[in-house]
Design a protein around this motif. Structure first.
Motif, PDB file in Angstrom:
ATOM      1  N   ALA A  63       0.830  -1.207   0.000  1.00  5.51           N
ATOM      2  CA  ALA A  63       0.000   0.000   0.000  1.00  5.51           C
ATOM      3  C   ALA A  63       0.865   1.258   0.000  1.00  5.51           C
ATOM      4  N   VAL A  64       1.983   1.211   0.722  1.00  2.79           N
ATOM      5  CA  VAL A  64       2.891   2.361   0.747  1.00  2.79           C
ATOM      6  C   VAL A  64       3.469   2.603  -0.644  1.00  2.79           C
ATOM      7  N   ARG A  65       3.942   1.532  -1.280  1.00  2.00           N
ATOM      8  CA  ARG A  65       4.513   1.678  -2.627  1.00  2.00           C
ATOM      9  C   ARG A  65       3.457   2.145  -3.623  1.00  2.00           C
ATOM     10  N   CYS A  66       2.256   1.613  -3.477  1.00  2.00           N
ATOM     11  CA  CYS A  66       1.174   2.006  -4.373  1.00  2.00           C
ATOM     12  C   CYS A  66       0.857   3.493  -4.204  1.00  2.00           C
ATOM     13  N   GLY A  67       0.827   3.943  -2.950  1.00  2.00           N
ATOM     14  CA  GLY A  67       0.561   5.357  -2.691  1.00  2.00           C
ATOM     15  C   GLY A  67       1.637   6.248  -3.270  1.00  2.00           C
ATOM     16  N   GLU A  68       2.878   5.812  -3.186  1.00  2.00           N
ATOM     17  CA  GLU A  68       3.982   6.606  -3.742  1.00  2.00           C
ATOM     18  C   GLU A  68       3.836   6.758  -5.254  1.00  2.00           C
ATOM     19  N   VAL A  69       3.358   5.700  -5.906  1.00  3.89           N
ATOM     20  CA  VAL A  69       3.181   5.755  -7.363  1.00  3.89           C
ATOM     21  C   VAL A  69       2.004   6.653  -7.733  1.00  3.89           C
ATOM     22  N   LEU A  70       0.885   6.486  -7.035  1.00  8.48           N
ATOM     23  CA  LEU A  70      -0.328   7.228  -7.383  1.00  8.48           C
ATOM     24  C   LEU A  70      -0.272   8.693  -6.970  1.00  8.48           C
ATOM     25  N   ASP A  71       0.482   8.984  -5.923  1.00  6.26           N
ATOM     26  CA  ASP A  71       0.529  10.352  -5.403  1.00  6.26           C
ATOM     27  C   ASP A  71       1.818  11.077  -5.784  1.00  6.26           C
ATOM     28  N   ALA A  72       2.456  10.624  -6.839  1.00 12.65           N
ATOM     29  CA  ALA A  72       3.731  11.230  -7.240  1.00 12.65           C
ATOM     30  C   ALA A  72       3.559  12.636  -7.803  1.00 12.65           C
ATOM     31  N   GLY A  73       2.337  12.990  -8.155  1.00 11.69           N
ATOM     32  CA  GLY A  73       2.095  14.334  -8.694  1.00 11.69           C
ATOM     33  C   GLY A  73       1.754  14.301 -10.173  1.00 11.69           C
ATOM     34  N   PRO A  74       1.156  15.382 -10.676  1.00 12.97           N
ATOM     35  CA  PRO A  74       0.716  15.424 -12.084  1.00 12.97           C
ATOM     36  C   PRO A  74       1.858  15.320 -13.087  1.00 12.97           C
ATOM     37  N   ASP A  75       3.050  15.681 -12.660  1.00 17.24           N
ATOM     38  CA  ASP A  75       4.191  15.621 -13.582  1.00 17.24           C
ATOM     39  C   ASP A  75       4.837  14.240 -13.615  1.00 17.24           C
ATOM     40  N   LYS A  76       4.371  13.327 -12.755  1.00 23.40           N
ATOM     41  CA  LYS A  76       4.961  11.986 -12.697  1.00 23.40           C
ATOM     42  C   LYS A  76       3.861  10.930 -12.769  1.00 23.40           C
ATOM     43  N   LYS A  77       3.134  10.971 -13.861  1.00 27.28           N
ATOM     44  CA  LYS A  77       2.064   9.992 -14.035  1.00 27.28           C
ATOM     45  C   LYS A  77       2.655   8.588 -14.170  1.00 27.28           C
ATOM     46  N   ARG A  93       3.581  -0.241 -14.761  1.00 30.45           N
ATOM     47  CA  ARG A  93       3.847  -0.159 -13.328  1.00 30.45           C
ATOM     48  C   ARG A  93       2.583  -0.467 -12.535  1.00 30.45           C
ATOM     49  N   LEU A  94       1.456   0.077 -12.987  1.00 33.62           N
ATOM     50  CA  LEU A  94       0.186  -0.194 -12.318  1.00 33.62           C
ATOM     51  C   LEU A  94      -0.193  -1.668 -12.435  1.00 33.62           C
ATOM     52  N   SER A  95       0.049  -2.246 -13.604  1.00 36.21           N
ATOM     53  CA  SER A  95      -0.256  -3.666 -13.810  1.00 36.21           C
ATOM     54  C   SER A  95       0.594  -4.536 -12.888  1.00 36.21           C
TER      55      SER A  95
END
Length: 214
Positions: free
Chosen positions: A173-187, A192-194
């Motif tokens: 969950a922590v890693r997932c949050g880091e990916v999803l909340d990286a900001g609009p410039d780091k979609k 990675r999502l898969s």
């Protein structure tokens, strides 16, 4: 002289009866057996009962020595703990040995050590259940520390696998949050999502019995 012999025998018989009714140590049994052999009369029935108690006590001590490591805390890797390779006694078996000690009526240094081990393990289980009950609010660092403590226990505890799974889910969950909340410039990339979804699916498939996702 006859009276002295009778008094000595009766005194020994009384001590033997008290010992047989209690939980003596093996040295106490050995000492009383030696005294019984030195008596001027044969008291075979009582001697047989003492020898049987001695045999049961020694057998119990040997079981504990085979089942419990010499040191109270041993280092076990996560892989070994998860493998369940039979080299570590289950907590349920440790409880069974304590119950057997009560049934046999034995008091040995191993009794105290085993009692301490079981109490320590049960205290650990209680702390794990209390933390997990907090759900998402449970502190991940505390859970991780508890997992390390559980891995070091010289008995196998079912809750170790449950906690390991819980920690793995929290880390995911922590890693997932880091990916999803990286900001609009780091979609995040679709790959990675898969990968994260596949990892979650694998974690859920490996969920041990008793875990929230099992």
């Amino acid at each position: 002289r006859v009276k002295e012999m009778v008094d000595a025998v009766e005194t020994w018989e009384a001590r033997a009866a008290a010992l047989l009714a209690g939980s003596p140590g093996t040295r106490q049994i050995q000492a009383l057996l030696a005294e019984g052999r030195a008596l001027p009369v044969v008291l075979q029935a009582t001697m047989d009962r003492l020898e049987e108690k001695m045999r049961l006590a020694q057998a119990w001590v040997e079981k504990v020595r085979r089942a419990v490591p010499a040191r109270k805390h041993t280092s076990r890797s996560a892989d070994t703990a998860a493998a369940g390779d039979g080299t570590v006694m289950d907590l349920a078996d440790a409880r069974g040995l304590l119950a057997e000690a009560d049934a046999v009526g034995v008091s040995a240094k191993e009794t105290g050590g085993l009692t301490s081990l079981v109490e320590s393990a049960e205290g650990w289980v209680a702390r794990v259940r209390e933390l997990i009950a907090y759900g998402a609010e449970a502190d991940l660092d505390l859970l991780t520390d508890l997992l390390s403590e559980g891995d070091a226990m010289p008995v196998r505890i079912d809750e170790v696998a449950v906690l390991r799974h819980e920690v793995a889910l929290r880390n995911w969950a922590v890693r997932c949050g880091e990916v999803l909340d990286a900001g609009p410039d780091k979609k995040p990339e679709l790959s990675r999502l898969s990968a994260l979804l596949k990892e979650l699916s694998a974690l859920r498939q490996r969920a041990p019995k008793g875990s929230g996702s099992g």
